[in-house]
Design a protein around this motif. Structure first.
Motif, PDB file in Angstrom:
ATOM      1  N   ILE A 147       0.855  -1.184   0.000  1.00 55.80           N
ATOM      2  CA  ILE A 147       0.000   0.000   0.000  1.00 55.80           C
ATOM      3  C   ILE A 147       0.898   1.243   0.000  1.00 55.80           C
ATOM      4  O   ILE A 147       1.703   1.440   0.907  1.00 55.80           O
ATOM      5  N   MET A 207      -6.196  -1.511   5.573  1.00 55.78           N
ATOM      6  CA  MET A 207      -4.861  -1.336   4.995  1.00 55.78           C
ATOM      7  C   MET A 207      -4.565   0.155   4.921  1.00 55.78           C
ATOM      8  O   MET A 207      -5.437   0.946   4.569  1.00 55.78           O
ATOM      9  N   LYS A 262      -1.163   3.184   4.094  1.00 60.69           N
ATOM     10  CA  LYS A 262       0.135   3.433   3.466  1.00 60.69           C
ATOM     11  C   LYS A 262       1.239   2.756   4.285  1.00 60.69           C
ATOM     12  O   LYS A 262       1.300   2.903   5.502  1.00 60.69           O
ATOM     13  N   HIS A 281      -9.935  -6.780  -2.274  1.00 59.43           N
ATOM     14  CA  HIS A 281      -9.329  -5.590  -1.697  1.00 59.43           C
ATOM     15  C   HIS A 281      -9.850  -4.364  -2.412  1.00 59.43           C
ATOM     16  O   HIS A 281     -10.303  -4.446  -3.556  1.00 59.43           O
ATOM     17  N   LEU A 333      -7.276   4.550  -2.648  1.00 59.99           N
ATOM     18  CA  LEU A 333      -6.233   3.608  -2.246  1.00 59.99           C
ATOM     19  C   LEU A 333      -5.315   3.362  -3.426  1.00 59.99           C
ATOM     20  O   LEU A 333      -5.776   3.107  -4.540  1.00 59.99           O
ATOM     21  N   GLN A 362      -2.237   0.833  -4.508  1.00 60.12           N
ATOM     22  CA  GLN A 362      -1.544  -0.387  -4.119  1.00 60.12           C
ATOM     23  C   GLN A 362      -0.712  -0.906  -5.273  1.00 60.12           C
ATOM     24  O   GLN A 362      -1.144  -0.912  -6.414  1.00 60.12           O
TER      25      GLN A 362
END
Length: 166
Positions: free
Chosen positions: A96, A113, A115, A129, A137, A139
Motif C-alpha cells: 500500500i 490497509m 500506506k 481488496h 487507495l 496499491q
C-alpha cells in the motif's frame, strides 16, 4: 411585513444550504483529486466493471517473462471502489503506497490497509481488496510464479460484505 421577513429568511437559508452543498461537493472532488495526486505511477486504464465495483485503474509495471515469471503493477481505487472476490494460483503481494482501504480473505474478518502496509494473499485463496468509502487507495501488486496462472475472477463483493468492517 412579517411575510416579507419570512420570505427573506427562507431565501437566506436556501442560499446557505446551496453554498454548503457546493462546498461539500468541492471538498469531495478535492479529496479524490488529492488521492490521485499522491500516486507514484500514472493512473492507468480503468478496470472492467465485470471485475470491480466502482472505479479502479491499473497501470502495469512489469510484464511476466520466462526469467522472472512475475507480474508487477499499480492499482488506484477511487473511494468506495473494490475488486470482486478473486484468487491467484501462486498468491499475490500488495504494497500500500497511499490512502486507506480494506482487504479480506474468505472466511476471515476484513482488515484495514494503510500506506506502508504489506499484505500477503495466499495461493488459491479467495480474497478481495479496495478503497475505504471516503479515501482512495494506491496499491502495488506482485504476482509471482505466473507460469501457474495470473488470476481467477469470481463474484462481486456485495455491499453487506464491504460494509462489514468493524
Amino acid at each position: 411585513m412579517e411575510k416579507t421577513r419570512n420570505h427573506i429568511a427562507t431565501k437566506i437559508l436556501l442560499t446557505l444550504a446551496a453554498a454548503a452543498l457546493i462546498t461539500f461537493q468541492g471538498f469531495s472532488q478535492s479529496k479524490a483529486d488529492a488521492d490521485a495526486k499522491q500516486a507514484i505511477f500514472p493512473k492507468g486504464q480503468q478496470g472492467p466493471a465485470s471485475n470491480f465495483t466502482g472505479k479502479a485503474f491499473n497501470y502495469g509495471l512489469l510484464e511476466s517473462d520466462s526469467t522472472y515469471n512475475t507480474v508487477v503493477g499499480n492499482v488506484f481505487f477511487e473511494p468506495g471502489a473494490r475488486s470482486n472476490w478473486h484468487k491467484h494460483p501462486a498468491g499475490q503481494i500488495l504494497i500500500i503506497t497511499a490512502g486507506e482501504g480494506f482487504h479480506q480473505i474468505k472466511g476471515k474478518p476484513i482488515e484495514k490497509m494503510r500506506k506502508g502496509d504489506v499484505v500477503k494473499c495466499p495461493p488459491d485463496v479467495e480474497h478481495w481488496h479496495g478503497a475505504s468509502p471516503d479515501s482512495g487507495l494506491h496499491q502495488m501488486y506482485i504476482i509471482p510464479n505466473t507460469e501457474k496462472g495470473i488470476v481467477e475472477w469470481l463474484q462481486p463483493v456485495n455491499d453487506k460484505e464491504y460494509n462489514a468492517f468493524k
